[in-house]
Design a protein around this motif. Structure first.
Motif, short mmCIF file in Angstrom:
data_model
loop_
_atom_site.label_atom_id
_atom_site.label_comp_id
_atom_site.label_asym_id
_atom_site.label_seq_id
_atom_site.Cartn_x
_atom_site.Cartn_y
_atom_site.Cartn_z
N HIS A 184 -11.26 8.79 5.68
CA HIS A 184 -12.47 8.44 4.94
C HIS A 184 -13.48 9.58 4.92
O HIS A 184 -14.44 9.54 4.15
CB HIS A 184 -13.11 7.17 5.52
N HIS A 187 0.95 0.97 11.26
CA HIS A 187 0.25 0.84 9.99
C HIS A 187 -0.31 -0.56 9.77
O HIS A 187 -1.45 -0.71 9.37
CB HIS A 187 1.19 1.18 8.84
N ASN A 216 -4.46 -2.24 10.77
CA ASN A 216 -5.22 -2.57 9.57
C ASN A 216 -5.51 -4.06 9.41
O ASN A 216 -6.18 -4.45 8.45
CB ASN A 216 -4.50 -2.04 8.32
N SER A 274 9.45 6.06 3.08
CA SER A 274 10.26 7.14 2.51
C SER A 274 10.55 8.23 3.54
O SER A 274 11.39 9.08 3.31
CB SER A 274 9.59 7.72 1.27
N PHE A 275 9.85 8.19 4.68
CA PHE A 275 10.24 9.07 5.79
C PHE A 275 11.35 8.44 6.62
O PHE A 275 11.86 9.06 7.56
CB PHE A 275 9.06 9.32 6.73
N MET A 310 0.85 -1.19 0.00
CA MET A 310 0.00 0.00 0.00
C MET A 310 0.88 1.24 0.00
O MET A 310 1.97 1.26 0.57
CB MET A 310 -0.89 0.03 1.24
N GLU A 311 0.34 2.29 -0.62
CA GLU A 311 1.18 3.48 -0.77
C GLU A 311 1.46 4.17 0.56
O GLU A 311 2.49 4.80 0.71
CB GLU A 311 0.52 4.41 -1.78
N TYR A 312 0.55 4.03 1.53
CA TYR A 312 0.84 4.73 2.78
C TYR A 312 2.01 4.07 3.54
O TYR A 312 2.71 4.74 4.29
CB TYR A 312 -0.39 4.89 3.67
N PHE A 362 1.69 10.08 -4.03
CA PHE A 362 1.32 8.88 -4.78
C PHE A 362 0.08 9.08 -5.62
O PHE A 362 -0.66 10.05 -5.47
CB PHE A 362 1.10 7.72 -3.81
N GLN A 363 -0.15 8.08 -6.47
CA GLN A 363 -1.23 8.18 -7.43
C GLN A 363 -2.61 8.09 -6.79
O GLN A 363 -3.48 8.90 -7.06
CB GLN A 363 -1.07 7.04 -8.45
N ASP A 364 -2.78 7.09 -5.93
CA ASP A 364 -4.13 6.78 -5.46
C ASP A 364 -4.35 7.38 -4.07
O ASP A 364 -3.85 6.86 -3.09
CB ASP A 364 -4.31 5.26 -5.41
N ARG A 406 1.53 15.95 3.91
CA ARG A 406 2.38 14.97 4.59
C ARG A 406 3.81 15.02 4.04
O ARG A 406 4.78 15.01 4.79
CB ARG A 406 1.82 13.55 4.40
N ALA A 426 -5.36 4.91 -1.37
CA ALA A 426 -4.42 3.91 -0.85
C ALA A 426 -3.23 4.56 -0.15
O ALA A 426 -2.47 3.88 0.51
CB ALA A 426 -3.92 3.03 -2.00
N SER A 427 -3.08 5.86 -0.29
CA SER A 427 -1.86 6.45 0.23
C SER A 427 -2.01 7.03 1.62
O SER A 427 -1.06 7.54 2.19
CB SER A 427 -1.33 7.51 -0.74
N LEU A 428 -3.24 6.98 2.18
CA LEU A 428 -3.42 7.45 3.55
C LEU A 428 -3.92 6.28 4.39
O LEU A 428 -4.90 5.62 4.01
CB LEU A 428 -4.44 8.60 3.60
N ASN A 429 -3.29 6.05 5.51
CA ASN A 429 -3.70 4.96 6.39
C ASN A 429 -5.08 5.27 6.96
O ASN A 429 -5.26 6.26 7.65
CB ASN A 429 -2.67 4.83 7.51
N PRO A 430 -6.08 4.40 6.67
CA PRO A 430 -7.44 4.72 7.11
C PRO A 430 -7.59 4.71 8.63
O PRO A 430 -8.58 5.19 9.15
CB PRO A 430 -8.27 3.59 6.49
N ASP A 461 -20.08 8.42 5.81
CA ASP A 461 -19.96 9.69 5.11
C ASP A 461 -21.13 10.60 5.41
O ASP A 461 -21.04 11.80 5.24
CB ASP A 461 -19.92 9.45 3.59
N MET A 492 7.52 11.75 -1.75
CA MET A 492 6.71 11.28 -2.87
C MET A 492 5.24 11.59 -2.62
O MET A 492 4.77 11.51 -1.50
CB MET A 492 6.92 9.78 -3.01
#
Lengths: 457, 323, 662
Positions: free
Chosen positions: C496, A359, A363, A347-348, A339-341, C440-442, C510, C445-449, A456, C438
């Motif tokens: 979310h 993380h 999850n 990267s930090f 996952m990107e996060y 990211f694209q998505d 970030r 997906a790039s933030l921890n929920p 939401d 960096m």
């Protein structure tokens, strides 16, 4: 009469679990994303009724976990001596049930024994008859008394519960309990009232009758069934103390670090899971039995011996059942680490340990929770089977398995003795069904694949 | 394919060595042979002589791993590990406590075990999949809800109840088939255990298959199939079933080799002279040689099942090429 | 005479919320009608309600759909099945997921033939081959027995089209048919759709969010917003003078070279939640031309000219204030950006001959038998305060390159010099980590929920020991949120609760938390709608001016490159084939691949030049063609191209190209 508290190994583990449970609850209450799915569970009336049933079982189990030994009257050389019999608070509460043992079988709510025996009547003749039970029915006869007691008990229970709920409602706005929304639903209240009525009925009847009959040695079957609850609960929960850390740490580590760490962990769990679990459990239990049997001097009381065996059984069940969850967690971690996060954290230069704890583990928590509540019912059922096979709990320990094992040959009797089996299966069904229904609700509430919009809105 | 199989079999060897070492540790290190002898002979009245005699009788009078008393290769081979544990790799399981060859017993008892387990497996799979398909077809209707509820109730009932209840109802009350036993005209003895075996699995299996079908039915290719104008039944049978068979196989194929081992409960309740019954008797008699043999055999068959699973993927999933 | 008539269609959730709210349009035979709109506007649901393939919980509540005189909304499900696949067929966005993975292409197409054409056996097989051949599948005789996984994405979409055509439909519903494809492949597929329509005379309903695609293929366009069509016009009219403020904004939000010194006209805010606006114009809250009436009274449909209509109070005949489209456009104030601060000439990042290879293992012992050369000898440099765009299609190695710069992926050889020090081989938690970050694209997906925004922003600071204590960090977090345009109190919320664009702002904040000098942006806007993309691009541009940031901008979107970048590198199969300033590369492309790529990009000014058709697909990086990787698809290639990788040809001081023909 004085007593000393006794903390058996399993008691200690239960207290540990209880403490862990409270920690989890307070953690959940601080985190919005964890509270949300629980609120969904609370809105599910089937889940809340199941939870109510489970809590009653849990209450019995917990009361049965507070153990003590009573001081004996005669002292040994001036020193206080305690009875070798380990009792629990629950035993004390239902003392009549425990002590009112008959000679042998009697049917539920019967006033006479189930089989004829030879007695000397007033005229000195030996006759064979169904003799009166010692502790059933008193002076009164027949079904009218049973009905009256059932009715009164039921109404009393109903009213008591109604009052309680009324009081709760009145103070509802002050309640700190986060799932209050679930409690005001009418199906739940209806179920609570019926259960209370049933309990009232049983309590009132149990004062004068053997509600579920007696077994071969005359013990009250209701008492045996209630005592079995603790064993089932311990098997179902204490096992997780072993499974959880093993599966969590090994699964997450294998998925995150990959490479040789993964190879070793995969090797271990493939070896363990390749052995059919019943056989592995049997082998381990047999060996434990040998150890326990060859060291009788380790144990002060029979209860502590049986208890240690129970704890070891949980340990063995845990050692053999962590592999499934471990594999699941490994797979999920493999997905998560891409996952990107996670990459953002890398990267930090965030350390691996921190990535795992901040993380990855949060999850995969929903998977763990779902697996644990799902496993619970399986373990309760497994106890019965293992005890039947002869590799379960100590034969002296009251459990569903030992009850079934003791009663199953009686099916062949003419006339048949069915109540002990029925009681064991019935109680087990209620427990497992409640657990399964609750587990389903938990899974539905936590499953991220089900899309929801209430977050939401 | 061949290279893949060779690799998988090579991978299996360290697993089996692990299993072997684990059982060796369980049976000989946790408790010494002396403990076992004491256990077998009764704890109270044992003399050291009796223990020695028992050990010699059963071949446990050797050092565990290294025999320093012997020269050459015997240092390794003349030990308990070599003779009792390592020998299992060539399927030499030794003798049980009553002096019979375990390999021979396994050979003769495999038949009755299969006679129960195979029909249970096949009929069960068909029933569960059909029931699950039915629920999927009527998803979100009252029928589906009733089916799922039934499944939850059925899976909450102890397996022991199915056996005891089934025996009582069908044999004792209705006298349809004999309660237990095995022999001439095996069919009438097989029916009851098979029926009970199938019924006891309905709850959990059908529910599991239903969830697999439902997951597949939410996928895009199903929408494509519907957009072609295919009927829901066709979509379910040609498209969904084929794709769902991949996850189903994962759980199903792996148990096929294990069918040889039979079922512990069923066989012992119905008096089937199979391997399951054999194992139960061994556990009750605390005959460790048999338990050890069954553990090893079980893991061997499980690994065979894993390899079989991989091969079965190549049949249903064109994307899988074993290399 | 229209083939499809949709009248006042309402489709909604069981709880009464309408997703499609009173849609009316019609399509004539042989015509392509495009439903244009951003995500969540209900355009896909419209398509599914026409097919009556709505997901569980969504149902068609009122309105009528008529196809060739048959009232579809009144048909029984059984009758509807004979329409689906025969009278009307549909193709979907994800060709990879829309084909059954375990059935051969032939079997899947034959299903339609059996059902609707009455063909079977050898005849059906023959017809399958014809159909595959017709949609340009090479070697159809062999391919007919292939499985979907053996085809590339573009090929799969061709198969989907063949399957749709098998029933000879009168109407083809195409739901974002090219969104998942690369531009060169998109151009092929659009060409195919156009040709097919010419041959068969079928009508087409195109669902898309892409103004470029609409410009290429549609005859008439309906612009959707929040479940309604807010403007409808012929393509020419719409592109010449869009009427509705929303449509105008959509055009203005497109990044473009001429606007590179301006901020883009982003539409503030986000699409309203379903069912949240019951009264007034649904666009009013985001409209800068709105007045009281807009939020009080729902605008009705107004026909302006022949074929062009709009749902806006601005054009209400009873209203006085009538503005033409041109005026609407000029009303948008393109704020000029402050003059760029002169950038330093010293290079911040120098990459030299970087290679990233992934081993391929095979056989009993899993020996390495080959390598996937994801990045194969890439060199470039980037100076402070500048933006370098890395352009290429999916699979060219651009993302791998970005991640290997950050040491998230181990590189195989070469050197990465950042601010004078070599990064390769450094410890995972080296000191310069913070200087390079960096985006990211998505954004999903790039933030921890499971983390609050504040925790997300603080993570990098605590890892890099930035900010001595939590109070200092909290003030820094506040100023970061200000910088990226989010409210300060949003730091206590979970990801979310934010929309895609807001999430991307959080992701940018970030990265900025550790005061980096270089941001690697990996397709940061490709998951966002055009209007939101403009917001993010504006933000990136202003941050660059403010903080003197350098960007390495990885993208496939050439319009974004034109707007944002100073220099461009074009990547093909792991290698850079052309580099130069934006002007040089995009206006005078020298490499045939760059030329093809540029010609494939759909233009919205309707002045599409000749499309230099690019045959085939991107070859596999495991087995790249010898010599120039592009040679097999290049129409100028000669024998020398197939022997050795061409040396660099310097066309100017900054413009260089790897091509023998340059």
């Amino acid at each position: 009469m004085s007593f000393i508290p006794v903390i058996l190994w399993s008691d200690a583990l239960v207290f540990l679990l209880l403490a862990a449970g409270m920690l989890v609850v307070s953690y959940v209450r601080q985190h919005e994303y964890l509270r949300l799915p629980w609120r969904r569970v609370a809105k599910n009336s089937v889940a809340m009724v199941s939870l109510l049933v489970l809590s009653l079982f849990l209450l019995v189990g917990l009361l049965d976990t507070l153990h003590y030994r009573v001081e004996l009257k005669d002292k040994n050389a001036g020193k206080t001596v305690y009875s070798p019999e380990v009792l629990s608070v629950f035993d004390k509460l239902v003392e009549p049930l425990r002590l009112h043992t008959e000679k042998t079988y009697s049917a539920p709510l019967a006033t006479n024994l189930y089989s004829k025996e030879s007695v000397t009547d007033v005229s000195g003749n030996i006759v064979r008859e169904y003799s009166r039970l010692q502790y059933a029915g008193g002076q009164k006869e027949g079904s009218r008394d049973v009905l009256r007691r059932a009715l009164f008990g039921g109404i009393a229970g109903f009213i008591a519960a109604g009052l309680l709920i009324g009081i709760r409602r009145a103070f509802l706005h002050r309640s700190p309990f986060p799932v209050r929304a679930g409690w005001v639903q009418s199906p739940v209240i209806f179920a609570a009232l019926s259960i209370a009525g049933l309990i009232g009925m049983t309590v009132n009847l149990a004062g004068a009758y053997h509600v579920l009959g007696t077994d071969k040695v005359g013990q009250d079957v209701l008492y045996l069934s209630l005592k079995s609850i603790r064993t089932g609960l311990i098997i179902g929960t204490v096992t997780t103390l072993v499974t959880l850390p093993l599966a969590l740490f090994l699964g997450v580590a294998a998925g995150y670090f990959r490479g040789w760490v993964d190879d070793i962990i995969q090797y271990i769990y493939t070896v363990l899971s390749s052995i059919p679990s019943v056989l592995l459990i049997a082998a381990a239990v047999l060996m434990m039995q040998v150890t326990i049997d060859t060291h009788p001097n380790w144990f002060e009381t029979a209860a502590s011996r049986a208890d240690l065996r129970l704890v070891f059984l949980c340990l063995i069940l845990g050692m053999t059942s962590w592999t499934g969850l471990c594999r699941l967690l490994r797979g999920e971690t493999l997905k998560l680490r891409e996952m990107e996060y996670i990459q953002a954290a890398q990267s930090f230069g965030v350390s691996s340990l921190r990535i795992l704890s901040r993380h990855i583990i949060p999850n995969v928590m929903h998977i763990i929770l779902i697996a644990l509540v799902m496993d619970f019912s399986g373990l309760v059922l497994a106890e019965a089977v293992l005890s039947y096979v002869g590799v379960g709990v100590d034969p002296s320990m009251i459990s569903f398995g030992t009850m079934i094992n003791g009663a199953r040959l009686e099916m062949a009797r003419e006339p048949m003795v069915w109540w002990a089996l029925a009681a064991a299966f019935g109680f087990m069904l209620v427990l497992v069904l409640a657990a399964n229904l609750f587990a389903d609700a938990v899974r539905d509430a936590f499953d991220p694949r089900l899309n929801r919009t209430e977050g939401d809105l | 394919m061949i290279a893949y199989l060779i690799r998988r079999i090579l991978y299996a060897i360290p697993i089996l060595i692990g299993v072997n070492l684990l059982t060796f540790a369980l049976f000989f290190v946790v408790n010494t042979p002396d403990d076992m002898a004491r256990m077998q002979l009764g704890i109270k009245r044992v003399t050291p002589e009796a223990i020695e005699h028992w050990k010699e009788q059963h071949g446990y009078n050797k050092p565990l791993l290294v025999n320093r008393g012997v020269k050459g290769i015997g240092k390794i081979t003349d030990t308990i590990f070599w003779q009792k544990s390592a020998s299992m790799f060539v399927l030499d399981f030794g003798f049980s406590d009553d002096g019979r060859s375990i390999s021979r017993e396994i050979y003769t008892r495999m038949g009755p075990s299969m006679a129960i387990a195979l029909p249970t497996f096949i009929i069960g799979l068909l029933c569960y999949v059909s029931f699950a398909l039915l629920m999927t077809l009527f998803r979100a209707t009252a029928l589906d809800i009733a089916g799922v509820s039934l499944c939850v109730v059925l899976m909450s009932i102890s397996g022991l109840f199915y056996i005891i209840g089934g025996q009582f109802l069908i044999s004792k009350l209705w006298h349809w088939v004999p309660i237990s036993g095995y022999g001439e005209g095996a069919f009438k003895f097989i029916v009851l255990p098979v029926v009970i075996g199938v019924v006891s699995g309905i709850g959990s299996s059908s529910r599991w298959y239903r969830s697999i079908f439902l997951e597949e039915i939410g996928k895009d290719y199903v929408r494509t199939a519907r957009a072609k104008g295919l009927s829901e039944l066709r979509v379910l049978f040609t498209h969904v079933l084929k794709n769902a068979s991949i996850p189903i196989l994962t759980g199903v194929v792996v148990v096929i080799p294990l069918l040889f081992m039979g079922s512990l409960l069923t066989e012992s309740f119905f008096g089937i002279p199979g391997l399951g019954n054999y194992t139960i008797d061994a556990i009750n008699a605390q005959d460790f040689s048999i338990v050890r043999a069954m553990v090893f055999l079980g893991s061997l068959l499980y690994i065979a099942g894993l390899i079989l699973t991989d091969i079965s993927y190549t049949v249903v999933d064109p994307r899988v090429r074993l290399t | 005479m229209s083939l499809l008539k949709v009248n006042n269609l309402v489709t909604g959730l069981a709880n009464g919320v309408a997703i499609v709210d009173g849609l009316s349009f019609d399509i004539a035979a042989g015509e392509t009608y495009a439903l244009l709109g951003e995500s969540g506007c209900g355009k896909s649901m419209t398509a599914l309600s026409l097919m009556r393939l709505l997901p569980d919980g969504v149902s068609n509540r009122s309105g009528s759909v008529e196809l060739g005189g048959i009232l579809l909304t009144g048909l029984a499900e059984r009758e509807m099945r004979s329409i689906r696949g025969a009278q009307m067929a549909m193709i979907f966005q994800e060709p990879g997921l829309s084909l059954n993975p375990v059935m051969t292409l032939g079997a899947q197409i034959a299903e339609v033939l059996v059902l609707h054409q009455g063909l079977s056996g050898i005849k059906a097989h023959q017809r399958c081959i014809e159909l595959l051949d017709g949609v340009g599948i090479p070697d159809a005789v062999r391919r007919v027995n292939d499985y979907p996984f053996q085809l590339s994405g573009g090929m799969k979409q061709r198969v989907m089209i063949a399957m749709a055509l098998a029933g000879k439909p009168k109407l083809l519903v195409a739901d974002e048919p090219t969104t998942a494809l690369d531009v060169t492949i998109q151009a092929q597929v659009l060409q195919l759709l156009r040709d097919t329509q010419k041959h068969t005379g079928m009508a087409m309903l195109l669902i898309t969010h892409d103004l470029g695609v609409v410009a290429q293929i549609a005859h008439r366009v309906g612009v959707m917003y929040a479940g309604q069509i807010i403007e409808q016009a012929s393509r020419e009219d719409l592109y010449a003078h869009p009427l509705h403020p929303y449509t105008q904004k959509l055009f203005a939000a497109l990044p473009h070279a001429e606007r590179s010194d301006q901020t883009l006209a982003a539409i503030a805010g986000a699409v309203p939640a379903l069912g949240s606006i019951v009264q007034g114009c649904r666009f009013a809250p985001r409209c800068d031309q709105a007045w009281e009436l807009c939020s009080e009274q729902t605008p009705t449909w107004t026909n302006i000219a022949k074929g062009q209509g709009v749902r806006c109070h601005l054009y209400d005949s009873s209203r006085v204030k009538v503005t033409s489209g041109e005026e609407g456009l000029t009303n948008n104030n393109f704020a000029p950006l402050p003059q760029s601060i002169p950038h330093s000439q010293t290079s911040l990042l120098i990459v030299n001959d970087l290679r990233v290879y992934f081993p391929i293992r095979k056989g009993i012992l899993q020996r390495v038998v080959g390598q996937i050369k994801a990045v194969d000898g890439v060199s470039f440099s980037l100076s402070g305060g500048r933006t370098l765009a890395l352009v290429g299609e999916s699979g060219c190695g651009k993302t791998t390159l970005g991640k290997s710069l950050l040491q998230l992926i181990q590189s195989t050889a070469g050197s990465i010099q950042f601010d004078g020090s070599e990064l390769r081989g450094m410890h995972k938690r080296f000191r310069q980590r913070a200087s390079m970050q960096m985006v990211f694209q998505d954004p999903y997906a790039s933030l921890n929920p499971k983390m609050r925004v504040a925790e997300i922003l603080e993570e990098g600071m605590s890892a890099g020991n930035i900010g001595s204590n939590s109070i200092v960090r909290q003030t820094q977090i506040d100023s970061l949120l200000d910088k990226v345009g989010l409210a300060r109190n949003s730091k206590w919320r979970y990801p979310h609760e934010f929309s895609g664009g807001q999430r991307q702002r959080i992701a940018i904040a970030r990265a900025l938390a550790v005061s980096p000098r270089l941001l690697i942006c990996d397709e940061p806007t490709s998951a966002l709608d055009v209007s939101v993309q403009a917001q993010i691009l504006n933000l990136l541009k202003s941050l660059q001016h403010e903080l003197n940031l350098s960007y390495l901008f990885i993208t496939h979107n050439l319009a974004v490159v034109e707007y944002l970048a100073h220099e461009v590198c074009v990547m093909y199969l792991g290698r850079i084939v052309e580099r130069g300033t934006v002007k040089e590369v995009l206006q005078h492309p020298a490499h045939p691949y760059t030329q093809a790529l540029l010609s494939a990009v759909p233009r919205i000014d309707l002045t599409q030049g000749e499309y230099l058709k690019l045959e085939g697909d991107l070859p596999s990086a495991a087995d790249p063609p010898a010599g120039c990787h592009f040679a097999p698809r290049c129409r100028h290639a000669n024998s020398i191209c197939r022997t050795a990788f061409p040396p660099i040809v310097q066309r100017s001081l900054t413009h260089a190209v790897h091509c023998y023909l340059a």
